[in-house]
Scaffold this active site. Structure first.
Site, PDB file in Angstrom:
ATOM      1  N   ARG A  54       4.721  -5.006 -12.488  1.00 47.47           N
ATOM      2  CA  ARG A  54       5.884  -5.717 -13.035  1.00 47.47           C
ATOM      3  C   ARG A  54       5.798  -5.842 -14.551  1.00 47.47           C
ATOM      4  O   ARG A  54       4.703  -5.994 -15.104  1.00 47.47           O
ATOM      5  CB  ARG A  54       5.959  -7.118 -12.393  1.00 47.47           C
ATOM      6  CG  ARG A  54       6.372  -7.055 -10.934  1.00 47.47           C
ATOM      7  CD  ARG A  54       6.300  -8.426 -10.281  1.00 47.47           C
ATOM      8  NE  ARG A  54       6.905  -8.379  -8.963  1.00 47.47           N
ATOM      9  CZ  ARG A  54       6.273  -7.973  -7.854  1.00 47.47           C
ATOM     10  NH1 ARG A  54       4.988  -7.592  -7.928  1.00 47.47           N
ATOM     11  NH2 ARG A  54       6.883  -7.947  -6.686  1.00 47.47           N
ATOM     12  N   HIS A  79       7.590  -1.263 -11.208  1.00 50.05           N
ATOM     13  CA  HIS A  79       7.331   0.165 -10.976  1.00 50.05           C
ATOM     14  C   HIS A  79       8.344   1.063 -11.687  1.00 50.05           C
ATOM     15  O   HIS A  79       8.722   2.117 -11.164  1.00 50.05           O
ATOM     16  CB  HIS A  79       7.303   0.443  -9.482  1.00 50.05           C
ATOM     17  CG  HIS A  79       6.198  -0.258  -8.743  1.00 50.05           C
ATOM     18  ND1 HIS A  79       5.056  -0.698  -9.339  1.00 50.05           N
ATOM     19  CD2 HIS A  79       6.102  -0.617  -7.431  1.00 50.05           C
ATOM     20  CE1 HIS A  79       4.276  -1.303  -8.460  1.00 50.05           C
ATOM     21  NE2 HIS A  79       4.875  -1.264  -7.280  1.00 50.05           N
ATOM     22  N   HIS A 153       0.495   4.953  -4.922  1.00 46.34           N
ATOM     23  CA  HIS A 153       0.799   3.743  -4.133  1.00 46.34           C
ATOM     24  C   HIS A 153       0.628   3.985  -2.627  1.00 46.34           C
ATOM     25  O   HIS A 153       1.395   3.483  -1.799  1.00 46.34           O
ATOM     26  CB  HIS A 153       2.247   3.311  -4.423  1.00 46.34           C
ATOM     27  CG  HIS A 153       2.515   1.862  -4.187  1.00 46.34           C
ATOM     28  ND1 HIS A 153       2.526   1.314  -2.923  1.00 46.34           N
ATOM     29  CD2 HIS A 153       2.791   0.850  -5.038  1.00 46.34           C
ATOM     30  CE1 HIS A 153       2.801   0.026  -3.015  1.00 46.34           C
ATOM     31  NE2 HIS A 153       2.962  -0.290  -4.289  1.00 46.34           N
ATOM     32  N   SER A 154      -0.415   4.741  -2.246  1.00 40.74           N
ATOM     33  CA  SER A 154      -0.658   4.956  -0.812  1.00 40.74           C
ATOM     34  C   SER A 154      -1.038   3.647  -0.139  1.00 40.74           C
ATOM     35  O   SER A 154      -1.749   2.825  -0.689  1.00 40.74           O
ATOM     36  CB  SER A 154      -1.789   5.977  -0.613  1.00 40.74           C
ATOM     37  OG  SER A 154      -1.327   7.274  -0.930  1.00 40.74           O
ATOM     38  N   TYR A 155      -0.513   3.490   1.106  1.00 42.60           N
ATOM     39  CA  TYR A 155      -0.907   2.377   1.968  1.00 42.60           C
ATOM     40  C   TYR A 155      -1.907   2.936   2.967  1.00 42.60           C
ATOM     41  O   TYR A 155      -1.553   3.834   3.746  1.00 42.60           O
ATOM     42  CB  TYR A 155       0.294   1.851   2.756  1.00 42.60           C
ATOM     43  CG  TYR A 155       1.342   1.090   1.999  1.00 42.60           C
ATOM     44  CD1 TYR A 155       2.159   1.712   1.046  1.00 42.60           C
ATOM     45  CD2 TYR A 155       1.558  -0.259   2.264  1.00 42.60           C
ATOM     46  CE1 TYR A 155       3.142   1.013   0.383  1.00 42.60           C
ATOM     47  CE2 TYR A 155       2.546  -0.972   1.603  1.00 42.60           C
ATOM     48  CZ  TYR A 155       3.328  -0.331   0.664  1.00 42.60           C
ATOM     49  OH  TYR A 155       4.320  -1.025   0.011  1.00 42.60           O
ATOM     50  N   ASP A 226      -1.942  -9.692  -3.339  1.00 45.11           N
ATOM     51  CA  ASP A 226      -1.022  -8.821  -4.073  1.00 45.11           C
ATOM     52  C   ASP A 226      -1.455  -8.886  -5.531  1.00 45.11           C
ATOM     53  O   ASP A 226      -0.633  -8.955  -6.438  1.00 45.11           O
ATOM     54  CB  ASP A 226       0.422  -9.326  -3.912  1.00 45.11           C
ATOM     55  CG  ASP A 226       1.431  -8.265  -4.365  1.00 45.11           C
ATOM     56  OD1 ASP A 226       2.642  -8.497  -4.185  1.00 45.11           O
ATOM     57  OD2 ASP A 226       1.010  -7.227  -4.900  1.00 45.11           O
ATOM     58  N   GLU A 285      -4.422   0.031  -5.692  1.00 47.03           N
ATOM     59  CA  GLU A 285      -3.793   0.839  -6.750  1.00 47.03           C
ATOM     60  C   GLU A 285      -4.630   0.778  -8.022  1.00 47.03           C
ATOM     61  O   GLU A 285      -4.650  -0.244  -8.717  1.00 47.03           O
ATOM     62  CB  GLU A 285      -2.382   0.309  -7.035  1.00 47.03           C
ATOM     63  CG  GLU A 285      -1.484   0.212  -5.806  1.00 47.03           C
ATOM     64  CD  GLU A 285      -0.343  -0.776  -5.997  1.00 47.03           C
ATOM     65  OE1 GLU A 285       0.292  -0.751  -7.076  1.00 47.03           O
ATOM     66  OE2 GLU A 285      -0.096  -1.586  -5.080  1.00 47.03           O
TER      67      GLU A 285
END
Ligand code: G6D
Length: 321
Positions: A54, A79, A153-155, A226, A285
């Site tokens: 952000r 982003h 940004h892979s989960y 987060d 990340e």
């Protein structure tokens, strides 16, 4: 192991690795079609940039000029907005060498794209070697001073094919401090010592500690993590799913990571047939600290004209009992 990547947003759609029984399953969240990626993806697997995270009030000052960005997260920018690098088509060139295979993606983000100054030439190179290491290396040069903070940004979900969520995954991470967030999930600028908190991953800790915690910092992000973590010099990060035995070791040149446990992963969409729900995946990340452009004491994200941005992160998959 097998890795699949789209030229759309340099998006990783599959990382297929065995569990302790030798069963090969996908350990990243992904979708079945480009339409789904364009309509409902919470940045599954894609590159994030020019600036990840952000940016307060969707604006920043550079060289006496105030640059305005898209307000796509209430009054802030996240982003890099809807024109971010995650939704452009990159030019790919295959790499096929004796010890590694991969793709080198290139893209020119023109001056003013997304509201950022400078023509920015970017290369993102994915390579896979015989040590089950997936390396992502980033390079960028600009013809004007600008800001850059790229990540993937892979989960991850090491249970395989989303058999379970990530609450029981274990994490070990060499970090003594994390960045305090405000109610808009923006860093306040304060770095908090992890000691004695659910943010201390210097010894193994299950992620559900954060979901069940009463710590305000866990609550304000939707019950979980987060948060940006400043990495120690020994930047080892290890994720482990005891059930499957799968491990993911991450090493990076970056000063920080954002640990996001999928707290907002809800919505009327399915993930390869499984209804989206909280905690189905977690992101680690690698990057500089978010909103660094407004915090001079954070690692800098300025890129000087004709300077070179370089970053490299290695994801090594394995097994442990
Ligand atoms: C939420 O706050 C989180 C971000 O960290 C994440 O990148 C995004 O969802 C996908 O906004």
């Amino acid at each position: 192991m097998l890795v699949r990547i789209l030229d759309y947003g340099c998006t990783i759609t599959e990382i297929v690795v065995p569990d302790r029984e030798g069963i090969y399953e996908n350990v990243v969240l992904s979708l079945d079609s480009i339409d789904e990626y364009q309509c409902s993806s919470p940045y599954f697997g894609c590159i994030i940039g020019r600036v990840a995270g952000r940016i307060k009030n969707a604006e920043f000052e550079l060289g006496g000029i105030n640059y305005k960005l898209e307000k796509n997260d209430c009054r802030n920018c996240i982003h890099s907005g809807s024109s971010g690098l995650h939704q452009v088509v990159w030019a790919g060139k295959v790499i096929n060498e004796k010890s590694r295979v991969g793709v080198r993606f290139s893209y020119l983000s023109v001056n003013g794209e997304g509201g950022f100054p400078g023509n920015l030439w970017i290369n993102v190179t994915f390579t896979l070697n015989n040590l089950n290491e997936l390396e992502i290396s980033y390079e960028a040069v600009s013809d004007e001073k600008t800001i850059v903070n790229l990540t993937n940004h892979s989960y991850f979900n090491l249970s395989g094919n989303l058999k379970a969520d990530i609450r029981n995954h274990w994490l070990k991470m060499e970090s003594n401090e994390f960045a305090e967030l405000d109610d808009e999930k923006l860093p306040t600028g304060k770095l908090i010592d992890v000691d004695g908190t659910p943010f201390d991953f210097r010894e193994w800790r299950q992620l559900k500690n954060g979901m069940n915690s009463n710590d305000r910092q866990n609550r304000i992000v939707g019950a979980g993590y987060d948060h940006p973590f400043l990495l120690n010099n020994d930047k080892r990060i290890v994720l482990w799913d005891k059930e499957s035995g799968r491990t993911l070791k991450i090493s990076t040149t970056e000063p920080a990571v954002v640990l996001y446990t999928g707290n907002s992963l809800e919505g009327e969409f399915t993930i390869r047939g499984i209804k989206a729900r909280k905690y189905l995946g977690l992101c680690i990340e690698t990057q500089a600290l978010p909103d660094a452009v407004h915090h001079a004491h954070f690692p800098s994200i300025f890129l000087e004209r004709d300077g070179k941005y370089q970053s490299c992160t290695v994801y090594q998959f394995g097994l442990a009992n």
